[in-house]
Design an enzyme around this catalytic site. Structure first.
Site, PDB file in Angstrom:
ATOM      1  N   CYS A 185       0.793  -1.210  -0.043  1.00  0.00           N
ATOM      2  CA  CYS A 185       0.000   0.018   0.159  1.00  0.00           C
ATOM      3  C   CYS A 185       0.972   1.319  -0.045  1.00  0.00           C
ATOM      4  O   CYS A 185       1.510   1.534   1.038  1.00  0.00           O
ATOM      5  CB  CYS A 185      -0.809   0.170   1.289  1.00  0.00           C
ATOM      6  SG  CYS A 185      -1.859   1.628   1.207  1.00  0.00           S
TER       7      CYS A 185
ATOM      8  N   CYS B 138      -0.472   4.442   2.595  1.00  0.00           N
ATOM      9  CA  CYS B 138      -0.402   4.171   4.055  1.00  0.00           C
ATOM     10  C   CYS B 138      -0.422   2.683   4.204  1.00  0.00           C
ATOM     11  O   CYS B 138       0.681   2.129   4.422  1.00  0.00           O
ATOM     12  CB  CYS B 138      -1.611   4.764   4.684  1.00  0.00           C
ATOM     13  SG  CYS B 138      -3.442   4.397   4.115  1.00  0.00           S
TER      14      CYS B 138
END
Lengths: 94, 211
Positions: free
Chosen positions: B104, B107
């Site tokens: 990701c 985040c």
């Protein structure tokens, strides 16, 4: 070995030593539970929270990219700051 | 290290969380028992063992594997796995020619119902910043050297889509039951930073594989 590789290796090693490790300190677990509970109760949506989290993480990374430093697993510090900011914006903590 | 990240005893994160909890409790918005219950769920009940059961079933039941690849959200729900951050789940399958890696970049988006909360390295700048630009280098950091002819596919998770890697079933596991297979599937293999070792070499590593 590059700084990034070294930083990642340290974190991988830490995860290996404690495979089931989810939180590094009790306050991290507490901050997570507070955010999830308030979101489930409808005080904000998880998407709203995630937007603040992305902003905190991104701000920290711009500093790191500028200074050439790497993180030490401070994710929950960003998490807490995002939560504080959102609660403040929503007027939940006055 | 940036100066604004230094913490003193009064303003350190533990003290701030404690203060926040006190205020929210006083307002009647949270209570200690509810927080304890949430922590217990994510520390002990929701975790990669769920994903391991999904993978083991996909390995042993070809109809289930098809359903998982077609619609992972509903396929994992068949096993009772749903909840926050389960959103739209996509299963991607490793083969001898394709290796999938999940990250990701923004985040920490991660498929909670099947893998629990992400490990520290997954949320680190070091991993997120390099998984896309240098996936083979990142895999080498995890001790996984892929043959040059293997194609690496990197999946960037988001609020909308989460990924679960179906690792390759190791050779020598043909006679194993679904339950026994679930016991050898590791979290790292379902994120795509590891393969699952064949049974003979796995014993040395059993301490790590246990969950």
């Amino acid at each position: 070995m590059s700084t990034a590789t070294k930083a990642l290796n340290n974190l991988i090693e830490a995860a290996r030593l404690d495979a089931d490790h989810v939180f590094s300190a009790p306050w991290e677990a507490r901050a997570f539970a507070i955010a999830l509970k308030l979101s489930e109760a409808g005080h904000f949506s998880w998407d709203e929270f995630r937007d603040r989290l992305i902003a905190e993480v991104g701000a920290s990374e711009r500093i790191r990219a500028r200074d050439g430093t790497s993180d030490h697993g401070e994710y929950y510090e960003h998490f807490l700051r995002a939560l504080e900011r959102l609660l403040d914006e929503k007027g939940i903590v006055l | 290290m940036s100066g604004d990240h230094h913490n003193t005893d009064d303003t350190g994160p533990a003290a701030r969380v404690k203060a926040l909890e006190a205020i929210l409790t006083e307002k009647g918005l949270i209570d200690a028992a509810a927080l304890d219950a949430i922590v217990d769920i994510y520390e002990t009940r929701v975790g990669p063992r769920n994903g391991a059961r999904v993978v083991a079933k996909a390995w042993t039941d070809s109809e289930y594997r098809k359903r998982l690849l077609a619609n992972a959200t509903s396929a994992v729900a068949e096993l009772g796995f749903a909840g926050p951050e389960g959103g739209h789940l996509v299963a991607v399958e490793n083969t001898d020619r394709i290796h999938n890696l999940v990250v990701c970049t923004l985040c920490s988006c991660y498929p909670w119902p099947v893998l629990g909360l992400p490990p520290v390295w997954y949320k680190s700048f070091a991993y997120r910043s390099r998984a896309v630009s240098d996936p083979r280098g990142v895999l080498r950091d995890f001790g996984l050297e892929l043959a040059p002819e293997v194609e690496v596919r990197v999946w960037d998770s988001s609020a909308e889509i989460r990924y679960l890697v179906i690792p390759e079933r190791p050779k020598g596991t043909e006679g194993m039951s679904e339950d026994a297979l679930a016991g050898i599937v590791t979290r790292d293999s379902m994120v795509g930073v590891a393969k699952i070792a064949a049974p003979a070499s796995r014993r040395i590593d059993s301490g790590r594989a246990r969950a």
